[in-house]
Design an enzyme around this catalytic site. Structure first.
Site, PDB file in Angstrom:
ATOM      1  N   THR A   1       4.552  -5.314  -3.635  1.00  0.00           N
ATOM      2  CA  THR A   1       5.137  -4.651  -2.467  1.00  0.00           C
ATOM      3  C   THR A   1       4.566  -5.195  -1.167  1.00  0.00           C
ATOM      4  O   THR A   1       4.837  -4.657  -0.098  1.00  0.00           O
ATOM      5  CB  THR A   1       4.922  -3.129  -2.515  1.00  0.00           C
ATOM      6  OG1 THR A   1       3.521  -2.848  -2.384  1.00  0.00           O
ATOM      7  CG2 THR A   1       5.451  -2.536  -3.807  1.00  0.00           C
ATOM      8  N   THR A   2       3.759  -6.229  -1.270  1.00  0.00           N
ATOM      9  CA  THR A   2       3.222  -6.904  -0.090  1.00  0.00           C
ATOM     10  C   THR A   2       3.537  -8.395  -0.216  1.00  0.00           C
ATOM     11  O   THR A   2       3.749  -8.888  -1.327  1.00  0.00           O
ATOM     12  CB  THR A   2       1.693  -6.722   0.021  1.00  0.00           C
ATOM     13  OG1 THR A   2       1.078  -7.188  -1.189  1.00  0.00           O
ATOM     14  CG2 THR A   2       1.335  -5.257   0.235  1.00  0.00           C
TER      15      THR A   2
ATOM     16  N   HIS B   1      -5.380  -4.457   4.810  1.00  0.00           N
ATOM     17  CA  HIS B   1      -4.117  -3.745   4.616  1.00  0.00           C
ATOM     18  C   HIS B   1      -4.298  -2.465   3.811  1.00  0.00           C
ATOM     19  O   HIS B   1      -3.471  -1.566   3.859  1.00  0.00           O
ATOM     20  CB  HIS B   1      -3.100  -4.637   3.901  1.00  0.00           C
ATOM     21  CG  HIS B   1      -2.806  -5.915   4.623  1.00  0.00           C
ATOM     22  ND1 HIS B   1      -2.101  -5.957   5.799  1.00  0.00           N
ATOM     23  CD2 HIS B   1      -3.135  -7.196   4.355  1.00  0.00           C
ATOM     24  CE1 HIS B   1      -1.986  -7.215   6.213  1.00  0.00           C
ATOM     25  NE2 HIS B   1      -2.620  -7.993   5.354  1.00  0.00           N
TER      26      HIS B   1
ATOM     27  N   HIS C   1      -2.037   2.395  -6.517  1.00  0.00           N
ATOM     28  CA  HIS C   1      -1.581   1.321  -7.407  1.00  0.00           C
ATOM     29  C   HIS C   1      -2.748   0.779  -8.210  1.00  0.00           C
ATOM     30  O   HIS C   1      -3.694   0.213  -7.641  1.00  0.00           O
ATOM     31  CB  HIS C   1      -0.952   0.189  -6.581  1.00  0.00           C
ATOM     32  CG  HIS C   1       0.378   0.555  -5.995  1.00  0.00           C
ATOM     33  ND1 HIS C   1       0.954  -0.119  -4.943  1.00  0.00           N
ATOM     34  CD2 HIS C   1       1.247   1.545  -6.348  1.00  0.00           C
ATOM     35  CE1 HIS C   1       2.134   0.439  -4.675  1.00  0.00           C
ATOM     36  NE2 HIS C   1       2.322   1.447  -5.497  1.00  0.00           N
TER      37      HIS C   1
ATOM     38  N   HIS D   1      -5.660   0.349  -5.296  1.00  0.00           N
ATOM     39  CA  HIS D   1      -5.609   0.513  -3.842  1.00  0.00           C
ATOM     40  C   HIS D   1      -4.576   1.574  -3.512  1.00  0.00           C
ATOM     41  O   HIS D   1      -3.877   2.066  -4.394  1.00  0.00           O
ATOM     42  CB  HIS D   1      -5.263  -0.821  -3.176  1.00  0.00           C
ATOM     43  CG  HIS D   1      -3.937  -1.350  -3.604  1.00  0.00           C
ATOM     44  ND1 HIS D   1      -3.800  -2.213  -4.670  1.00  0.00           N
ATOM     45  CD2 HIS D   1      -2.668  -1.107  -3.158  1.00  0.00           C
ATOM     46  CE1 HIS D   1      -2.520  -2.492  -4.847  1.00  0.00           C
ATOM     47  NE2 HIS D   1      -1.802  -1.832  -3.950  1.00  0.00           N
TER      48      HIS D   1
ATOM     49  N   HIS E   1      -1.480   3.311  -0.723  1.00  0.00           N
ATOM     50  CA  HIS E   1      -0.514   3.233   0.368  1.00  0.00           C
ATOM     51  C   HIS E   1      -0.286   4.658   0.871  1.00  0.00           C
ATOM     52  O   HIS E   1      -0.191   5.589   0.068  1.00  0.00           O
ATOM     53  CB  HIS E   1       0.821   2.656  -0.114  1.00  0.00           C
ATOM     54  CG  HIS E   1       0.700   1.276  -0.696  1.00  0.00           C
ATOM     55  ND1 HIS E   1       0.862   0.134   0.049  1.00  0.00           N
ATOM     56  CD2 HIS E   1       0.407   0.861  -1.959  1.00  0.00           C
ATOM     57  CE1 HIS E   1       0.686  -0.927  -0.727  1.00  0.00           C
ATOM     58  NE2 HIS E   1       0.395  -0.517  -1.949  1.00  0.00           N
TER      59      HIS E   1
HETATM   60 ZN    ZN Z   1       0.195  -1.533  -3.658  1.00  0.00          ZN
END
Ligand code: ZN
Length: 269
Positions: A218-219, A107, A151, A132, A134
């Site tokens: 958020t996942t 992801h 993040h 990580h 986004h």
């Molecule tokens: Zn994140």
């Protein structure tokens, strides 16, 4: 610079986050199993994505473990702009240059440091776990979505999570971020990537002014009790660096969620 603005707010909690970090990384695809901490739960990972039948609007129905994604009332990301809240709590970095290591969880691409890093928030210490990205950003600033968002995930000894979010805008090539962006393609192909020495402090913008609020992962499983610190100042990355991120994981961003009366504290420091 802004002065601190005060609004009513609920406690800037950090809930008991035991297990949350494991859940964050629990969606790792099996091929990346050598990387990172193992999930603490025995549940098999459930497939989810950012569009179609497994997209964000369906996350809550994909698994009984993902219920918070649809029923939660303190979800992330959100749109931030105006501020409110009680006494602002300062953020301090305890980062130093470190050898980095990168993996891809299917992801996003994660960066870890091989030496201890972290932050303190109002004197409470949180250890850095992984960073990580986004693309585009998940949080929006006064309704504006940025090219990307990084993040930095941290965990305290009591299990509480604190995530520092850094927005990214297109600009000049950013040498500090190059060890990460250069490694993204190889990580996306399934390799564990040695990122070399990463100058972690240089990944952050000059100002640590930020918005603080209580939110969620958020996942999936969208667990709540996450302390969010979204920096107001974006970093600039080159167009090529941002394209590299998108080439690995485009559109890996959850839509903004309802604020539901939560307070957002503007912390100028
Ligand atoms: Zn994140």
């Amino acid at each position: 610079m802004r002065s601190a603005r005060i609004m009513t707010r609920k406690s800037l909690l950090v809930g008991s986050g035991l297990g949350l970090l494991a859940l964050i990384t629990g969606c790792s695809k099996p091929a990346a199993g050598a990387a990172g901490p193992s999930p603490s739960t025995s549940a098999a990972p459930h497939a989810w994505s950012y569009d179609g039948a497994e997209g964000p609007e369906h996350w809550g129905a994909l698994s009984s473990d993902f219920g918070s994604c649809s029923s939660g009332t303190a979800q992330s990301p959100i749109d931030v702009g105006g501020g409110s809240g009680l006494t602002p709590v300062p953020l301090a970095l305890a980062y130093a240059a470190s050898v980095g290591e990168m993996t891809d969880n299917g992801h996003t691409t994660e960066l870890r440091a091989l030496t201890a890093q972290g932050i303190t928030v109002g004197g409470k210490q949180y250890a850095f776990k992984q960073m990580h990205f986004h693309a585009p950003s998940e949080h929006t600033l006064d309704g504006v979505r940025f090219e990307a968002e990084f993040h930095f995930v941290h965990q305290a000894d009591d299990g509480g999570l604190a995530v520092v979010g850094i927005l990214a805008a297109v600009g000049a090539a950013n040498a500090a971020w190059a060890p990460f962006t250069d490694g993204v393609p190889a990580a996306a192909s399934g390799q564990k990537v040695a990122a070399g020495v990463v100058d972690f402090p240089a990944l952050f913008p000059a100002s640590l002014d930020h918005f603080a609020y209580d939110g969620s992962l958020t996942t999936p499983p969208c667990s709540e009790g996450v302390r969010w610190l979204l920096l107001e100042t974006p970093v600039e990355l080159g167009a090529g660096q941002l394209a590299t991120l998108r080439a690995a994981h485009a559109g890996n961003s959850r839509p903004v969620q309802l604020l539901n009366g939560r307070d957002v504290v503007v912390v100028d420091q």
